[in-house]
Design a protein around this motif. Structure first.
Motif, PDB file in Angstrom:
ATOM      1  N   PHE B 223     -10.061  -0.119  -9.143  1.00  0.00           N
ATOM      2  CA  PHE B 223     -10.370  -0.272  -7.728  1.00  0.00           C
ATOM      3  C   PHE B 223      -9.752   0.861  -6.909  1.00  0.00           C
ATOM      4  CE2 PHE B 223      -9.612  -2.111  -3.488  1.00  0.00           C
ATOM      5  CZ  PHE B 223     -10.899  -2.508  -3.165  1.00  0.00           C
ATOM      6  N   ASP B 224      -8.543   1.252  -7.268  1.00  0.00           N
ATOM      7  CA  ASP B 224      -7.844   2.302  -6.525  1.00  0.00           C
ATOM      8  C   ASP B 224      -8.630   3.616  -6.571  1.00  0.00           C
ATOM      9  OD1 ASP B 224      -5.170   2.289  -5.146  1.00  0.00           O
ATOM     10  OD2 ASP B 224      -4.947   4.147  -6.275  1.00  0.00           O
ATOM     11  N   SER B 225      -9.181   3.935  -7.727  1.00  0.00           N
ATOM     12  CA  SER B 225      -9.919   5.198  -7.796  1.00  0.00           C
ATOM     13  C   SER B 225     -11.221   5.099  -7.002  1.00  0.00           C
ATOM     14  CB  SER B 225     -10.186   5.595  -9.249  1.00  0.00           C
ATOM     15  OG  SER B 225     -11.174   4.763  -9.786  1.00  0.00           O
ATOM     16  N   LYS B 226     -11.812   3.907  -6.964  1.00  0.00           N
ATOM     17  CA  LYS B 226     -13.039   3.722  -6.163  1.00  0.00           C
ATOM     18  C   LYS B 226     -12.752   3.917  -4.672  1.00  0.00           C
ATOM     19  CE  LYS B 226     -15.944   2.140  -9.387  1.00  0.00           C
ATOM     20  NZ  LYS B 226     -17.053   2.984  -9.850  1.00  0.00           N
ATOM     21  N   ILE B 227     -11.707   3.300  -4.175  1.00  0.00           N
ATOM     22  CA  ILE B 227     -11.469   3.395  -2.728  1.00  0.00           C
ATOM     23  C   ILE B 227     -10.945   4.768  -2.344  1.00  0.00           C
ATOM     24  CG2 ILE B 227     -11.206   0.922  -2.334  1.00  0.00           C
ATOM     25  CD1 ILE B 227      -8.191   1.287  -2.202  1.00  0.00           C
ATOM     26  N   LYS B 228     -10.198   5.397  -3.234  1.00  0.00           N
ATOM     27  CA  LYS B 228      -9.729   6.755  -2.909  1.00  0.00           C
ATOM     28  C   LYS B 228     -10.923   7.698  -2.784  1.00  0.00           C
ATOM     29  CE  LYS B 228      -4.876   6.601  -4.089  1.00  0.00           C
ATOM     30  NZ  LYS B 228      -3.883   6.522  -5.176  1.00  0.00           N
ATOM     31  N   ALA B 229     -11.934   7.478  -3.611  1.00  0.00           N
ATOM     32  CA  ALA B 229     -13.141   8.304  -3.492  1.00  0.00           C
ATOM     33  C   ALA B 229     -13.833   8.083  -2.142  1.00  0.00           C
ATOM     34  CB  ALA B 229     -14.100   8.001  -4.646  1.00  0.00           C
ATOM     35  N   LEU B 230     -13.599   6.940  -1.519  1.00  0.00           N
ATOM     36  CA  LEU B 230     -14.141   6.678  -0.169  1.00  0.00           C
ATOM     37  C   LEU B 230     -13.229   7.243   0.922  1.00  0.00           C
ATOM     38  CD1 LEU B 230     -15.442   2.993   0.169  1.00  0.00           C
ATOM     39  CD2 LEU B 230     -16.749   5.077  -0.207  1.00  0.00           C
ATOM     40  N   GLY B 231     -12.123   7.859   0.524  1.00  0.00           N
ATOM     41  CA  GLY B 231     -11.223   8.429   1.525  1.00  0.00           C
ATOM     42  C   GLY B 231     -10.105   7.502   1.962  1.00  0.00           C
ATOM     43  N   VAL B 232      -9.927   6.395   1.244  1.00  0.00           N
ATOM     44  CA  VAL B 232      -8.828   5.475   1.572  1.00  0.00           C
ATOM     45  C   VAL B 232      -7.525   6.035   0.993  1.00  0.00           C
ATOM     46  CG1 VAL B 232      -7.929   3.127   1.260  1.00  0.00           C
ATOM     47  CG2 VAL B 232     -10.398   3.502   1.576  1.00  0.00           C
ATOM     48  N   GLN B 233      -6.449   5.910   1.752  1.00  0.00           N
ATOM     49  CA  GLN B 233      -5.138   6.335   1.280  1.00  0.00           C
ATOM     50  C   GLN B 233      -4.223   5.118   1.183  1.00  0.00           C
ATOM     51  OE1 GLN B 233      -3.892  10.378   3.149  1.00  0.00           O
ATOM     52  NE2 GLN B 233      -4.802   9.211   4.815  1.00  0.00           N
ATOM     53  N   ASN B 234      -3.327   5.132   0.215  1.00  0.00           N
ATOM     54  CA  ASN B 234      -2.371   4.035   0.099  1.00  0.00           C
ATOM     55  C   ASN B 234      -1.142   4.280   0.968  1.00  0.00           C
ATOM     56  OD1 ASN B 234      -3.842   2.437  -1.639  1.00  0.00           O
ATOM     57  ND2 ASN B 234      -3.045   3.445  -3.473  1.00  0.00           N
ATOM     58  N   ALA B 235      -0.552   3.196   1.429  1.00  0.00           N
ATOM     59  CA  ALA B 235       0.644   3.257   2.270  1.00  0.00           C
ATOM     60  C   ALA B 235       1.430   1.987   2.009  1.00  0.00           C
ATOM     61  CB  ALA B 235       0.254   3.359   3.737  1.00  0.00           C
ATOM     62  N   TYR B 236       2.610   1.872   2.642  1.00  0.00           N
ATOM     63  CA  TYR B 236       3.349   0.620   2.540  1.00  0.00           C
ATOM     64  C   TYR B 236       3.977   0.263   3.881  1.00  0.00           C
ATOM     65  CZ  TYR B 236       6.114  -3.250   0.922  1.00  0.00           C
ATOM     66  OH  TYR B 236       6.627  -4.511   0.762  1.00  0.00           O
ATOM     67  N   PHE B 237       3.620  -0.901   4.356  1.00  0.00           N
ATOM     68  CA  PHE B 237       4.176  -1.440   5.598  1.00  0.00           C
ATOM     69  C   PHE B 237       5.176  -2.536   5.258  1.00  0.00           C
ATOM     70  CE2 PHE B 237       1.572   0.282   9.112  1.00  0.00           C
ATOM     71  CZ  PHE B 237       0.656   1.002   8.372  1.00  0.00           C
ATOM     72  N   PRO B 238       6.176  -2.735   6.128  1.00  0.00           N
ATOM     73  CA  PRO B 238       7.217  -3.728   5.838  1.00  0.00           C
ATOM     74  C   PRO B 238       6.667  -5.150   5.658  1.00  0.00           C
ATOM     75  CG  PRO B 238       7.942  -2.275   7.594  1.00  0.00           C
ATOM     76  CD  PRO B 238       6.492  -1.974   7.362  1.00  0.00           C
ATOM     77  N   MET B 239       7.390  -5.959   4.901  1.00  0.00           N
ATOM     78  CA  MET B 239       6.970  -7.345   4.677  1.00  0.00           C
ATOM     79  C   MET B 239       7.336  -8.238   5.853  1.00  0.00           C
ATOM     80  SD  MET B 239       9.643  -9.419   2.332  1.00  0.00           S
ATOM     81  CE  MET B 239      10.013  -8.468   0.905  1.00  0.00           C
ATOM     82  N   PHE B 240       8.181  -7.726   6.761  1.00  0.00           N
ATOM     83  CA  PHE B 240       8.634  -8.554   7.878  1.00  0.00           C
ATOM     84  C   PHE B 240       7.839  -8.263   9.155  1.00  0.00           C
ATOM     85  CE2 PHE B 240      12.577  -8.143   5.265  1.00  0.00           C
ATOM     86  CZ  PHE B 240      12.640  -9.460   4.868  1.00  0.00           C
ATOM     87  N   VAL B 241       7.616  -9.316   9.932  1.00  0.00           N
ATOM     88  CA  VAL B 241       6.944  -9.175  11.228  1.00  0.00           C
ATOM     89  C   VAL B 241       7.744  -9.950  12.261  1.00  0.00           C
ATOM     90  CG1 VAL B 241       4.628  -9.125  12.211  1.00  0.00           C
ATOM     91  CG2 VAL B 241       4.956 -10.003   9.892  1.00  0.00           C
ATOM     92  N   SER B 242       7.928  -9.355  13.423  1.00  0.00           N
ATOM     93  CA  SER B 242       8.578 -10.099  14.499  1.00  0.00           C
ATOM     94  C   SER B 242       7.580 -11.120  15.039  1.00  0.00           C
ATOM     95  CB  SER B 242       9.026  -9.145  15.598  1.00  0.00           C
ATOM     96  OG  SER B 242       7.902  -8.605  16.246  1.00  0.00           O
ATOM     97  N   SER B 243       8.100 -12.220  15.556  1.00  0.00           N
ATOM     98  CA  SER B 243       7.201 -13.280  16.027  1.00  0.00           C
ATOM     99  C   SER B 243       6.335 -12.771  17.180  1.00  0.00           C
ATOM    100  CB  SER B 243       8.003 -14.508  16.455  1.00  0.00           C
ATOM    101  OG  SER B 243       8.973 -14.134  17.405  1.00  0.00           O
ATOM    102  N   ARG B 244       6.915 -11.903  18.011  1.00  0.00           N
ATOM    103  CA  ARG B 244       6.177 -11.348  19.145  1.00  0.00           C
ATOM    104  C   ARG B 244       4.889 -10.657  18.663  1.00  0.00           C
ATOM    105  NH1 ARG B 244       6.199  -6.284  21.355  1.00  0.00           N
ATOM    106  NH2 ARG B 244       7.730  -5.559  19.857  1.00  0.00           N
ATOM    107  N   VAL B 245       5.019  -9.838  17.636  1.00  0.00           N
ATOM    108  CA  VAL B 245       3.866  -9.092  17.141  1.00  0.00           C
ATOM    109  C   VAL B 245       2.920 -10.017  16.379  1.00  0.00           C
ATOM    110  CG1 VAL B 245       3.151  -7.270  15.547  1.00  0.00           C
ATOM    111  CG2 VAL B 245       5.106  -6.904  17.071  1.00  0.00           C
ATOM    112  N   LEU B 246       3.513 -10.897  15.576  1.00  0.00           N
ATOM    113  CA  LEU B 246       2.685 -11.785  14.761  1.00  0.00           C
ATOM    114  C   LEU B 246       1.761 -12.622  15.625  1.00  0.00           C
ATOM    115  CD1 LEU B 246       2.183 -12.903  11.871  1.00  0.00           C
ATOM    116  CD2 LEU B 246       3.812 -14.691  12.388  1.00  0.00           C
ATOM    117  N   GLU B 247       2.273 -13.009  16.787  1.00  0.00           N
ATOM    118  CA  GLU B 247       1.527 -13.986  17.590  1.00  0.00           C
ATOM    119  C   GLU B 247       0.609 -13.341  18.623  1.00  0.00           C
ATOM    120  OE1 GLU B 247       4.822 -16.381  18.729  1.00  0.00           O
ATOM    121  OE2 GLU B 247       4.968 -17.255  16.719  1.00  0.00           O
ATOM    122  N   ARG B 248       0.389 -12.040  18.479  1.00  0.00           N
ATOM    123  CA  ARG B 248      -0.356 -11.342  19.529  1.00  0.00           C
ATOM    124  C   ARG B 248      -1.839 -11.688  19.545  1.00  0.00           C
ATOM    125  NH1 ARG B 248       1.480  -5.444  20.556  1.00  0.00           N
ATOM    126  NH2 ARG B 248      -0.293  -4.573  21.629  1.00  0.00           N
TER     127      ARG B 248
END
Lengths: 676, 676
Positions: B223-248
């Motif tokens: 799957f990774d090679s398929k989406i990279k061919a579409l121009g998708v890049q991998n990244a990593y975002f934190p596992m934590f979310v503040s309640s303010r942002v979560l509830e927006r």
């Protein structure tokens, strides 16, 4: 545009509505030399948003911004006072200023009605359109974020009035802080402006953007194939641990308890008992090792996982180096014999050194940690240690631990004795080893410079950028098309040859602007192609690290480009290695110890191996004025020297050699240094 | 060994110590036919450990164990009563029994002193040595774990006295439950005994062992090679979310709030405000999309992350299908135009269907979710839907969402209008799409059988096992070496040809035992090599799925083995496809709807598209006696039918066709079914 025009453009209205949202316009003045023209900072924010000056400083990378006095309003904006000031006066400015716009304001509906002062109202869309005129100076700021604090000592030093670290010729878009003068500020800018990482609204957590995650993927690929060849298999264990299991190994949990994050609620219900998020997975995994390993035929059991762990550090967090959540791999293996286990510890350490030296072009010293510094609960810890030239500090690279039978006895990971069931059960010998995204931070600190990131080609997301040059107003459309097509053909050939290349064919930007952009982002080489190059069937290749230029014939593209990338990789390593080698000095007299630390060295000294002596060395080296006349070096920290490792490669110990610090006989050389 | 001997072997001592640890020995009798010889279950556990009978049932896969009456003690152990019973009486047993030993007991120090009854004490090492005599019947059990509960309905049915699902010829080591008779029990056994997964001591979390994680790695790679061919890049975002942002985003958070896990403590300190663990990352990522996307030249932005998310479900968890933490990928993209965005939604859905059909050999139906079933906060959701023949239920495979401009307006993800800054800003069009480790569960349910796992070769960790056969007592050492060497040579040739092969050359096990082992684990083919095969320069290849045998000449090894694997892959798909195709029926009269559900079908019906009607269909199909005389099918759930999707591939709608349920005109065919 004069201020009257601006006012009229603003479509101000005196008819507000009761639910209009208050907006304030503030002006800050950064600390600058008296003779210099000030570059004020205008902050446009919701009335309800607090806009602390440290955040203003952080957003602009300017020193000590303070609310401006009326004089500045008069001279710069031709406005009588702070009280009268509004965004309309921006039109009066004759030299550049910074414009910071509150993200909360930007997030409002376009139709929202805003109140600028008692009598002036404006629709949000209108304000946005107006501020758009100053787009090049504008920046959107999240004032809800936490200020990234430089550590306390640095802050004092900064306040003490050291020469400004601002780079004179830096444009706002590039790096504005000098690596040599303000290393922490530079590090932060290089990461964010180079688009490797972004700060996140939960303190101590950071976003790994594609440029850094791609480096992690390269490391994963390399390391994963190495460990799989050793028979390691990947698996995934849950991120949660019950407190009962977490606390089973006493020494181990003592090491981690203060940093454990606890989940106590799900939805609106309280959990019956709190559940921890793994700080590492020994206690998560070993109860199952006990279950799965019944016979010596189940050994060795070698599992690894690529995951994230959480250590809620209360110390000042630093991107990549000290973060509350981080990505890593953790390998956990169980062996029948101690020899087998110890061999693996060293095999893995070699792979870790390989990640640093072969992939990241970062030299390291391999060795063993002292008893004081080893992994909590293990038998011994091996490590590879790096060195950051700017600060003269050592940095732990990655560690590979032999746990002995300590955990296996605690978790009852045992097998039938191969000699028969009337012989006692054998407890297995265990290892654990981990390498984290910290490696990326070390790499950035070592290679990058005042123009931006420098990334070794073996790990960089992109290795080469193709840029058409020499297009002028006289260039015909046909010529332009030809240049673009030729450049694209080169990009395609490089990709086909397995080089991670891309092209930038956007005519709206000058080649010079593009050069700066890709220097900032650390693309290892740029490939320029202009009309003359086409005539000569060549391209010009420029290395990111030292601007060295090469002319490459088109028919040699597929062979020369990989060679140039490889040379660049080697040169980065050699340069870093020379710096480490020349700053790793042998010291045999205590009187030379601190002066050498202060010269940004790490130190190899004969040592007795006694823990109290190690603590004494740390305490004694923490003071700067140790009776010596020291070169004043304001940037060097006053922290004491820790033992970094006992290097495997040892200078020869003279007969009768005493410990560097105490009167006991030395048993080995130990590497000491200030450290991260 | 008689009981007197046993007692003496036990080294019992009447001298205890005050801190001796109480140990109890209990005997359970499972529900069996009166005529059958009972196989009792002996539980040896710490006095302090509770040993609930459901856990005893789970550990042994036996039905309804109850504490045994004295009669059983007398007949089976020649012991007068439960009260007198101790482990010494195990020596009297003349037929097999199960022996469950408390993990807590096993975890004690070898030197611990145990108290068996008022007057009998024994050292732990002695007890362990004694119990070692019954090693083949012994099993270590963690009584601290939660019982894996079959869902309530199943439990009732089981209790209602359906025929026992126990497989008559199953050995303890193999699968002991019939897939056709007790599907949930079979599913649990197949996963744990096949070593794909283990239950974990935090409820709803499971361990992915190498056999399942390797499948995930294959899927990632593809799957990774398929989406990279579409121009998708991998990244990593934190596992934590503040309640303010979560509830927006309100609709969005409403969908997730009840399942969010909250961190409220770190070390011993309470956090200032609780921080959520991401249930999905829309609200984590989009504030930064707003920051990064300033111009249409920044579009499209296509990021993906491979991570774990947490949804603290309070419904009955099920391995792979419904777990509190799970691994997945989540892609989040932002586009300038709606057309571009919608095209990507479909491209990704095709990849998801590809994961199922090409890798996992699982047929799916692609379509669009109804308004009721779409992603909270999005514009529309596309899905691929699978089918589990044993239960006749549909299962959502993976979903690809078009979010429209809903989130971009909420998070202000906008760009300057390419027409100029006097035109309004454009809000970007967004998609999000995710595929989780659920796919592995679906694959297991569909292909595996009563002998164990069946895993399609394209994704299985190992594709072939080489087993030497035909070694007897008469075989000379030289012959044996020759067979082993030849087998190893075959293994090496296969590996070199890129086939994931291994060999089992352990002489302590019979080929038959090995065959069962690797059938249990689902290795796609086994390759047998005996003396006669060597003579004929051939091997015998046996397919896991249907035991079909092939004779393959050694000189054709590298060509034939990949062909056989590929045929096996295709055959698995075709078999599953036939089952899905024959159980996906068109129903145009409501009276045929429920009977067809009860025949384990999913149903294609003309439908009006109205949400109330959808709810009505669900309610009306939940009752089993809908005026029809139904085939009694105790295993079919009484749950109502949900809409699974509106398939892209539509039967032709007749003119004037009414909705299956109400009097409105039908606008399309919708696929309904009971579901997971």
């Amino acid at each position: 545009m004069c201020v009257e025009e601006a006012f009229s453009k603003l479509c101000l209205s005196e008819k507000g509505s009761d639910d209009a949202i208050g907006v304030k316009s503030l002006v800050f003045k950064p600390k600058t030399a008296k003779s210099a023209v000030p570059v004020p900072i205008v902050v446009v924010a919701l009335q309800s948003t607090t806009t602390p000056s440290p955040l203003v400083a952080q957003a602009t990378s300017l020193k000590d911004p303070r609310l401006a006095r009326d004089e500045l309003f008069q001279s710069f904006f031709k406005c009588n006072s702070a009280k009268e000031f509004s965004v309309a006066y921006l039109a009066n400015a004759e030299s550049p200023f910074h414009l910071l716009v509150d993200r909360q304001l930007e997030a409002l509906d376009e139709s929202a009605m805003l109140q600028l002062n008692e009598a002036a109202f404006i629709q949000k869309s209108e304000l946005v359109a107006y501020l758009g005129k100053f787009e090049s100076q504008k920046q959107c700021v999240d004032f809800g974020q936490e200020v990234a604090k430089p550590d306390a000592k640095k802050k004092q030093e900064a306040a003490a009035g050291a020469a400004s670290a601002a780079l004179e010729d830096a444009k706002l878009i590039g790096i504005t802080v000098d690596k040599a003068l303000d290393f922490p500020g530079w590090y932060q800018q290089i990461l964010t402006k180079g688009e490797m990482l972004d700060y996140y609204d939960v303190s101590g957590c950071y976003i790994l953007r594609p440029a850094s995650y791609a480096i992690w993927e390269q490391i994963q690929q390399w390391f994963d194939s190495k460990i799989k060849a050793l028979g390691v298999q990947n698996a995934y264990f849950p991120m949660f641990v019950s407190s009962r299991v977490l606390e089973r190994e006493k020494d181990h949990i003592e090491g981690f308890a203060p940093e454990v994050a606890w989940v106590t609620k799900a939805g609106s219900s309280d959990l019956e008992e709190p559940i921890a998020i793994r700080p590492t997975s020994e206690t998560v995994m070993y109860p199952y090792y006990a279950k799965w390993i019944r016979s010596y035929r189940d050994l060795p059991l070698k599992l690894n996982q690529w995951n994230s762990v959480v250590r809620w550090e209360f110390k000042h967090p630093q991107p990549f180096l000290r973060t509350r959540e981080f990505l890593w791999q953790e390998g956990h293996t169980a062996h029948l014999t101690v020899e087998d286990a110890k061999q693996e510890v060293l095999d893995i350490l070699d792979f870790y050194a390989g990640v640093y030296e072969e992939l990241l072009a970062v030299p390291v010293v391999k060795g063993k940690k002292t008893e004081k510094e080893k992994f909590a609960g293990g038998d011994f810890t091996t490590t590879c240690e790096g060195y950051i030239p700017q600060t003269g500090r050592g940095i732990q690279g990655a560690t590979s631990h032999h746990l002995g039978q300590n955990f296996s006895k605690m978790f009852n990971v045992s097998v039938e004795n191969p000699l028969g069931s009337d012989h006692p059960k054998l407890f297995v010998y265990q290892n654990s080893w981990g390498l984290s995204t910290r490696v990326i931070g070390v790499m950035v600190m070592i290679h990058s410079d005042n123009k931006g990131l420098v990334i070794p080609p073996r790990v960089s997301q992109y290795q080469a950028v193709v840029i058409p040059v020499g297009i002028t107003k006289k260039t015909t459309d046909a010529e332009r098309s030809n240049i673009h097509a030729s450049a694209k053909a080169i990009e395609d050939r490089l990709k086909k040859a397995g080089i991670r290349a891309f092209g930038d064919y956007n005519d709206n930007y000058t080649p010079g602007w593009k050069f700066s952009q890709y220097e900032l982002k650390g693309i290892p080489i740029r490939i320029e192609l202009g009309p003359k190059d086409i005539e000569k069937s060549q391209v010009i290749v420029v290395r990111r690290n030292d601007s060295r230029k090469y002319t490459v014939q088109l028919n040699e593209l597929e062979t020369r480009i990989p060679e140039i990338l490889e040379e660049l990789q080697q040169d980065l390593f050699l340069k870093a290695k020379e710096l480490f080698d020349t700053h790793r000095v042998i010291v045999e007299d205590w009187k030379d110890f601190v002066p050498n630390l202060n010269r940004k060295n790490v130190i190899l000294s004969p040592w007795c191996g006694v823990m109290e002596c190690e603590e004494d060395i740390k305490d004694s080296s923490a003071k700067k004025d140790d009776g010596e006349e020291l070169e004043q070096d304001e940037k060097s920290p006053s922290m004491g020297a820790k033992s970094l490792c006992i290097p495997f490669e040892q200078p020869e110990l003279k007969q009768g050699q005493k410990c560097i610090k105490c009167s006991r006989p030395a048993i080995q050389y130990c590497m000491f240094g200030r450290s991260y």
